[in-house]
Design a protein around this motif. Sequence first.
Motif, mmCIF file in Angstrom:
data_model
loop_
_atom_site.group_PDB
_atom_site.id
_atom_site.type_symbol
_atom_site.label_atom_id
_atom_site.label_comp_id
_atom_site.label_asym_id
_atom_site.label_seq_id
_atom_site.Cartn_x
_atom_site.Cartn_y
_atom_site.Cartn_z
ATOM 1 N N ALA A 95 98.435 23.702 98.776
ATOM 2 C CA ALA A 95 98.111 24.965 99.442
ATOM 3 C C ALA A 95 98.403 26.162 98.540
ATOM 4 C CB ALA A 95 98.891 25.080 100.751
ATOM 5 N N VAL A 96 99.538 26.134 97.850
ATOM 6 C CA VAL A 96 99.897 27.246 96.972
ATOM 7 C C VAL A 96 98.958 27.308 95.767
ATOM 8 C CG1 VAL A 96 101.700 28.152 95.457
ATOM 9 C CG2 VAL A 96 102.280 27.380 97.757
ATOM 10 N N ASP A 97 98.600 26.158 95.218
ATOM 11 C CA ASP A 97 97.621 26.141 94.121
ATOM 12 C C ASP A 97 96.309 26.773 94.561
ATOM 13 O OD1 ASP A 97 99.314 24.906 92.329
ATOM 14 O OD2 ASP A 97 98.522 22.883 92.663
ATOM 15 N N GLU A 98 95.888 26.452 95.775
ATOM 16 C CA GLU A 98 94.647 27.013 96.315
ATOM 17 C C GLU A 98 94.747 28.526 96.443
ATOM 18 O OE1 GLU A 98 92.248 26.894 100.540
ATOM 19 O OE2 GLU A 98 93.320 25.077 99.928
ATOM 20 N N ALA A 99 95.906 28.993 96.899
ATOM 21 C CA ALA A 99 96.104 30.433 97.051
ATOM 22 C C ALA A 99 96.096 31.146 95.701
ATOM 23 C CB ALA A 99 97.418 30.699 97.787
ATOM 24 N N ARG A 100 96.752 30.564 94.711
ATOM 25 C CA ARG A 100 96.775 31.189 93.386
ATOM 26 C C ARG A 100 95.368 31.278 92.795
ATOM 27 N NH1 ARG A 100 99.686 34.639 91.338
ATOM 28 N NH2 ARG A 100 99.859 33.798 89.238
ATOM 29 N N GLU A 101 94.584 30.220 92.973
ATOM 30 C CA GLU A 101 93.215 30.239 92.478
ATOM 31 C C GLU A 101 92.421 31.380 93.103
ATOM 32 O OE1 GLU A 101 89.235 27.362 92.357
ATOM 33 O OE2 GLU A 101 90.715 27.179 93.959
ATOM 34 N N ALA A 102 92.753 31.716 94.353
ATOM 35 C CA ALA A 102 92.042 32.768 95.073
ATOM 36 C C ALA A 102 92.562 34.163 94.750
ATOM 37 C CB ALA A 102 92.138 32.524 96.584
ATOM 38 N N GLY A 103 93.559 34.261 93.868
ATOM 39 C CA GLY A 103 94.073 35.566 93.460
ATOM 40 C C GLY A 103 95.269 36.057 94.250
ATOM 41 N N ILE A 104 95.868 35.196 95.054
ATOM 42 C CA ILE A 104 97.042 35.600 95.833
ATOM 43 C C ILE A 104 98.240 35.797 94.900
ATOM 44 C CG2 ILE A 104 98.641 34.932 97.659
ATOM 45 C CD1 ILE A 104 95.803 35.590 98.645
ATOM 46 N N GLU A 105 98.942 36.908 95.092
ATOM 47 C CA GLU A 105 100.075 37.253 94.239
ATOM 48 C C GLU A 105 101.420 37.041 94.916
ATOM 49 O OE1 GLU A 105 99.337 41.305 93.267
ATOM 50 O OE2 GLU A 105 97.385 40.896 92.331
ATOM 51 N N GLN A 106 101.445 37.081 96.246
ATOM 52 C CA GLN A 106 102.703 36.943 96.972
ATOM 53 C C GLN A 106 102.553 35.864 98.042
ATOM 54 O OE1 GLN A 106 104.190 40.094 99.731
ATOM 55 N NE2 GLN A 106 105.991 40.129 98.398
ATOM 56 N N MET A 107 103.382 34.829 97.952
ATOM 57 C CA MET A 107 103.385 33.719 98.904
ATOM 58 C C MET A 107 104.515 33.947 99.907
ATOM 59 S SD MET A 107 101.047 32.024 97.168
ATOM 60 C CE MET A 107 100.461 32.174 95.458
ATOM 61 N N ILE A 108 104.184 34.003 101.174
ATOM 62 C CA ILE A 108 105.173 34.261 102.219
ATOM 63 C C ILE A 108 105.340 32.995 103.047
ATOM 64 C CG2 ILE A 108 105.812 35.748 104.151
ATOM 65 C CD1 ILE A 108 103.655 37.751 103.040
ATOM 66 N N PHE A 109 106.474 32.326 102.887
ATOM 67 C CA PHE A 109 106.755 31.106 103.638
ATOM 68 C C PHE A 109 107.496 31.476 104.930
ATOM 69 C CE2 PHE A 109 107.098 28.045 99.726
ATOM 70 C CZ PHE A 109 105.779 28.324 99.413
ATOM 71 N N VAL A 110 106.921 31.122 106.060
ATOM 72 C CA VAL A 110 107.603 31.299 107.341
ATOM 73 C C VAL A 110 108.251 29.958 107.663
ATOM 74 C CG1 VAL A 110 107.396 31.934 109.766
ATOM 75 C CG2 VAL A 110 105.919 33.025 108.063
ATOM 76 N N THR A 111 109.551 29.868 107.446
ATOM 77 C CA THR A 111 110.258 28.594 107.479
ATOM 78 C C THR A 111 111.152 28.486 108.707
ATOM 79 O OG1 THR A 111 112.201 29.352 106.257
ATOM 80 C CG2 THR A 111 110.304 28.645 104.955
ATOM 81 N N GLY A 112 111.794 27.334 108.820
ATOM 82 C CA GLY A 112 112.780 27.095 109.864
ATOM 83 C C GLY A 112 113.977 26.383 109.261
ATOM 84 N N ARG A 113 114.886 25.996 110.115
ATOM 85 C CA ARG A 113 116.086 25.292 109.667
ATOM 86 C C ARG A 113 115.698 23.993 108.944
ATOM 87 N NH1 ARG A 113 121.215 25.896 111.335
ATOM 88 N NH2 ARG A 113 120.517 27.212 113.074
ATOM 89 N N GLY A 114 116.372 23.702 107.827
ATOM 90 C CA GLY A 114 116.120 22.468 107.101
ATOM 91 C C GLY A 114 114.917 22.511 106.183
ATOM 92 N N LYS A 115 114.385 23.704 105.905
ATOM 93 C CA LYS A 115 113.177 23.813 105.097
ATOM 94 C C LYS A 115 113.444 24.409 103.709
ATOM 95 C CE LYS A 115 109.930 22.672 108.231
ATOM 96 N NZ LYS A 115 108.640 22.007 108.046
ATOM 97 N N ALA A 116 114.693 24.449 103.291
ATOM 98 C CA ALA A 116 115.028 25.071 102.006
ATOM 99 C C ALA A 116 114.331 24.382 100.833
ATOM 100 C CB ALA A 116 116.539 25.055 101.787
#
Length: 286
Positions: A42-63
Amino acid sequence: MSNRVRKAVFPVAGLGTRLLPATKTMPKEMLTIVDRPLIQYAVDEAREAGIEQMIFVTGRGKAALVDYFDMAFELETTMRDAGKSLDALASARTDYGEIVAVRQQEPLGLGHAVWCARHIVGDEPFAVLLPDDLMAGTPGALKQMVDAWEQVGGNMLCTEEVPAEKTKSYGVIAPGRVDGDLTEVLGLVEKPDPQDAPSRLGVIGRYILQPQVMQVLDAGTRGAGGEIQLTDALAKVIGTQPFNALKVNAVRHDCGDKLGFVLANLALALERPDLGPQVREYLASL
């Protein structure tokens, strides 16, 4: 307000219950398709599309999701000192831009997860990628969407035609004018029964949205399943901004489902020159 899509939200706080017991202690986004975790696709796909900032909406245990994109100093040093090649780590050592993590404190639905990123998104258009939906295509699905969005603006959904009996598993659009792979969105219905579905165009895990969607989500209105549905919020901005759906040239694998996960591993392995011949040979022997 930016006229570029520079930010992407990755809702990754889910518990992955469809993939238990593997996801009891492992984030489902860290499960591997061949040799890379879902989140990297997913992140590779975003970078290919020109995305500069990846915002992960996480929960407990997702470090582990954030750690994965950090430099593994001890691992790399040990491998280097042992004379081992770092080639296997090359794809995970790419510059992924800025990665930001925010917490979704309660599992209140996709709309709520996206809303948790509101302060980081600010007043810019933004993408949303659901890593469960692995989109295999060249160029990537989000790159195709960004290219189309730059022509029409507004909000954009990624859709695919789904079997009539499966509409109750998707948000489904009410279609308007069609222009090639673009379809005007006149309405959205979350998980309709087949007899009530306005079309068979189901929304899948890629979006480009205007920041005004966050203002609608502020209300915290509950929808299907008692959750804050992103589809419901999008339905309320239809008619106020350009709104289109795009059918992309990519194959979608639902990797949040056990069968989809297995088939994705098989499909991507078959495409690999280093693995494909052996996999075909094995399949032929069955």
